[in-house]
Design a protein around this motif. Structure first.
Motif, PDB file in Angstrom:
ATOM      1  N   VAL A   1       0.870  -1.285   0.024  1.00 22.16           N
ATOM      2  CA  VAL A   1      -0.068   0.190  -0.126  1.00 22.16           C
ATOM      3  C   VAL A   1       0.836   1.359   0.066  1.00 22.16           C
ATOM      4  N   ASP A   2       2.147   1.012   0.413  1.00 21.04           N
ATOM      5  CA  ASP A   2       3.156   2.360   0.406  1.00 21.04           C
ATOM      6  C   ASP A   2       3.840   2.544  -1.304  1.00 21.04           C
ATOM      7  N   GLU A   3       3.305   1.695  -2.243  1.00 26.63           N
ATOM      8  CA  GLU A   3       3.874   1.731  -3.524  1.00 26.63           C
ATOM      9  C   GLU A   3       3.624   3.512  -4.001  1.00 26.63           C
ATOM     10  N   MET A   4       4.672   3.720  -4.607  1.00 24.41           N
ATOM     11  CA  MET A   4       4.472   5.150  -5.180  1.00 24.41           C
ATOM     12  C   MET A   4       4.740   5.068  -6.665  1.00 24.41           C
ATOM     13  N   ASN A   5       4.242   6.061  -7.434  1.00 29.43           N
ATOM     14  CA  ASN A   5       4.430   6.146  -8.870  1.00 29.43           C
ATOM     15  C   ASN A   5       5.703   7.105  -9.091  1.00 29.43           C
ATOM     16  N   LEU A   6       6.127   7.284 -10.213  1.00 29.28           N
ATOM     17  CA  LEU A   6       7.368   7.972 -10.417  1.00 29.28           C
ATOM     18  C   LEU A   6       7.452   9.235  -9.894  1.00 29.28           C
ATOM     19  N   LEU A   7       6.140   9.789  -9.600  1.00 31.29           N
ATOM     20  CA  LEU A   7       6.096  11.219  -8.822  1.00 31.29           C
ATOM     21  C   LEU A   7       6.292  11.263  -7.397  1.00 31.29           C
ATOM     22  N   GLY A   8       6.183  10.102  -6.824  1.00 29.01           N
ATOM     23  CA  GLY A   8       6.053   9.781  -5.443  1.00 29.01           C
ATOM     24  C   GLY A   8       4.693   9.733  -5.052  1.00 29.01           C
ATOM     25  N   HIS A   9       3.914   9.585  -5.382  1.00 35.86           N
ATOM     26  CA  HIS A   9       2.427   9.558  -5.122  1.00 35.86           C
ATOM     27  C   HIS A   9       1.991   8.288  -4.954  1.00 35.86           C
ATOM     28  N   THR A  10       1.175   8.062  -3.858  1.00 35.29           N
ATOM     29  CA  THR A  10       0.634   6.817  -3.399  1.00 35.29           C
ATOM     30  C   THR A  10      -0.720   6.521  -3.902  1.00 35.29           C
ATOM     31  N   GLY A  11      -1.154   5.426  -3.707  1.00 39.91           N
ATOM     32  CA  GLY A  11      -2.605   5.159  -4.043  1.00 39.91           C
ATOM     33  C   GLY A  11      -3.508   5.943  -3.067  1.00 39.91           C
ATOM     34  N   LEU A  12      -3.085   6.142  -1.755  1.00 42.82           N
ATOM     35  CA  LEU A  12      -3.935   6.799  -0.813  1.00 42.82           C
ATOM     36  C   LEU A  12      -3.866   8.277  -1.576  1.00 42.82           C
ATOM     37  N   HIS A  13      -2.828   8.692  -1.620  1.00 40.58           N
ATOM     38  CA  HIS A  13      -2.769  10.167  -2.047  1.00 40.58           C
ATOM     39  C   HIS A  13      -3.854  10.320  -3.017  1.00 40.58           C
ATOM     40  N   TRP A  14      -3.962   9.550  -4.313  1.00 43.55           N
ATOM     41  CA  TRP A  14      -4.817   9.519  -5.427  1.00 43.55           C
ATOM     42  C   TRP A  14      -6.285   9.413  -5.063  1.00 43.55           C
ATOM     43  N   ALA A  15      -6.347   8.260  -4.178  1.00 38.27           N
ATOM     44  CA  ALA A  15      -7.735   7.853  -3.774  1.00 38.27           C
ATOM     45  C   ALA A  15      -8.577   9.194  -3.050  1.00 38.27           C
ATOM     46  N   ALA A  16      -7.661   9.555  -2.058  1.00 38.48           N
ATOM     47  CA  ALA A  16      -8.163  10.956  -1.194  1.00 38.48           C
ATOM     48  C   ALA A  16      -8.426  12.062  -2.184  1.00 38.48           C
ATOM     49  N   GLU A  17      -7.535  12.276  -2.774  1.00 38.65           N
ATOM     50  CA  GLU A  17      -7.917  13.182  -3.835  1.00 38.65           C
ATOM     51  C   GLU A  17      -8.827  13.328  -4.703  1.00 38.65           C
ATOM     52  N   GLN A  18      -9.047  12.155  -5.215  1.00 39.78           N
ATOM     53  CA  GLN A  18     -10.273  11.763  -6.228  1.00 39.78           C
ATOM     54  C   GLN A  18     -11.786  11.681  -5.400  1.00 39.78           C
ATOM     55  N   GLY A  19     -11.547  11.776  -4.166  1.00 44.43           N
ATOM     56  CA  GLY A  19     -12.795  11.136  -3.560  1.00 44.43           C
ATOM     57  C   GLY A  19     -13.364   9.910  -3.338  1.00 44.43           C
ATOM     58  N   HIS A  20     -12.453   8.683  -3.775  1.00 45.89           N
ATOM     59  CA  HIS A  20     -12.532   7.351  -3.808  1.00 45.89           C
ATOM     60  C   HIS A  20     -12.497   6.766  -2.237  1.00 45.89           C
ATOM     61  N   GLU A  21     -13.665   7.171  -1.543  1.00 42.98           N
ATOM     62  CA  GLU A  21     -13.742   6.571  -0.190  1.00 42.98           C
ATOM     63  C   GLU A  21     -13.526   5.130   0.237  1.00 42.98           C
ATOM     64  N   ARG A  22     -13.913   4.230  -0.597  1.00 38.23           N
ATOM     65  CA  ARG A  22     -13.735   2.765  -0.396  1.00 38.23           C
ATOM     66  C   ARG A  22     -12.324   2.542  -0.871  1.00 38.23           C
ATOM     67  N   CYS A  23     -11.520   3.058  -1.560  1.00 42.40           N
ATOM     68  CA  CYS A  23     -10.185   2.832  -1.779  1.00 42.40           C
ATOM     69  C   CYS A  23      -9.391   3.424  -0.614  1.00 42.40           C
ATOM     70  N   VAL A  24      -9.644   4.566   0.096  1.00 42.54           N
ATOM     71  CA  VAL A  24      -9.154   5.241   0.915  1.00 42.54           C
ATOM     72  C   VAL A  24      -9.270   4.124   2.103  1.00 42.54           C
ATOM     73  N   ALA A  25     -10.601   3.458   2.518  1.00 41.78           N
ATOM     74  CA  ALA A  25     -10.704   2.747   3.576  1.00 41.78           C
ATOM     75  C   ALA A  25      -9.918   1.537   3.257  1.00 41.78           C
ATOM     76  N   LEU A  26      -9.843   0.864   2.273  1.00 38.40           N
ATOM     77  CA  LEU A  26      -9.104  -0.287   1.759  1.00 38.40           C
ATOM     78  C   LEU A  26      -7.471   0.068   2.314  1.00 38.40           C
ATOM     79  N   LEU A  27      -7.152   0.973   1.801  1.00 45.18           N
ATOM     80  CA  LEU A  27      -5.655   1.373   2.001  1.00 45.18           C
ATOM     81  C   LEU A  27      -5.387   1.728   3.555  1.00 45.18           C
ATOM     82  N   LEU A  28      -6.012   2.139   4.112  1.00 47.96           N
ATOM     83  CA  LEU A  28      -5.998   2.321   5.562  1.00 47.96           C
ATOM     84  C   LEU A  28      -6.144   1.362   6.688  1.00 47.96           C
TER      85      LEU A  28
END
Length: 70
Positions: free
Chosen positions: A42-69
């Motif tokens: 869950v700590d994987e990052m893309n080449l810009l250093g963003h994690t899945g949690l970063h993107w899920a939270a920014e895009q409002g994907h609550e289920r993904c946020v809960a999964l990652l936490l």
């Protein structure tokens, strides 16, 4: 210029550098779950250093946020 990559192309490549990050960015809860079950961190990052949690939270994907936490 030889070897020159336009900035936009770099950004597109960076966005897609991690399957889990990409799934979370797109709000794809099912695939994000599969990638985690298959051992993706869950700590994987893309080449810009963003994690899945970063993107899920920014895009409002609550289920993904809960999964990652979990």
């Amino acid at each position: 210029m030889d070897g020159f990559e336009p900035y936009g192309a770099y950004i597109e490549r960076a966005k897609n550098s991690s399957l889990l990050v990409n799934a979370c960015r797109n709000g794809d809860f099912e695939w994000a779950s599969v990638y985690i079950e298959c051992g993706h961190s869950v700590d994987e990052m893309n080449l810009l250093g963003h994690t899945g949690l970063h993107w899920a939270a920014e895009q409002g994907h609550e289920r993904c946020v809960a999964l990652l936490l979990k």
